[in-house]
Design a protein around this motif. Structure first.
Motif: not given
Length: 146
Positions: A75-79, A115-117
């Motif tokens: 998580g939190g690794c979208e970049a 979802l974020n990924a």
């Protein structure tokens, strides 16, 4: 790479692997570290790509599936997902395979992270003109196409 390989040789080898897998996106990540932590950029190239990524035990497409799963789980690794979704496409994964892997990750790491990924993947697919992504046939449906 052997123990006698020089630091410059390891970097050159890692840079070749990075460019083959990540293309310009990987180089941008390394370049963005030049004024804050050039050593971290060096380690990304030399160690992560030159030593680990280039090991013979897994094919590049398999390494990218693992990477997508781990980044999703963290998580939190979208970049980083942006870069690695592009890399997954570069090494032969299809948008359908990528979205299926991200859907599968929802079971193990939760819906918000999946979802974020998936939204990170959607951004990359849009940049490459790969939307909409086709859907696999429903279970039990014929796979024959008209």
């Amino acid at each position: 790479m052997s123990e006698s390989t020089t630091r410059d040789e390891r970097f050159a080898h890692g840079l070749a692997v990075l460019r083959k897998v990540d293309g310009e996106a990987g180089q941008r990540v390394v370049d963005s570290l030049a004024d804050v932590s050039p050593e971290l950029g060096h380690q990304v190239v030399s160690w992560a790509f030159g030593e680990i990524y280039d090991r013979p035990g897994l094919a590049p497409r398999d390494r990218q599936l693992v990477t997508l799963g781990v980044l999703t789980a963290l998580g939190g690794c979208e970049a980083q997902l942006d870069v690695h979704v592009g890399a997954a496409l570069n090494v032969g994964l299809t948008p359908e395979e990528i979205t299926e892997a991200l859907l599968h990750s929802a079971v193990y790491c939760g819906m918000p992270r999946a979802l974020n990924a998936t939204f990170a993947a959607k951004k990359v697919f849009a940049e490459r003109g790969l939307l909409p992504v086709g859907q696999p046939p429903a279970p039990g449906a014929s796979s024959a196409r008209p």
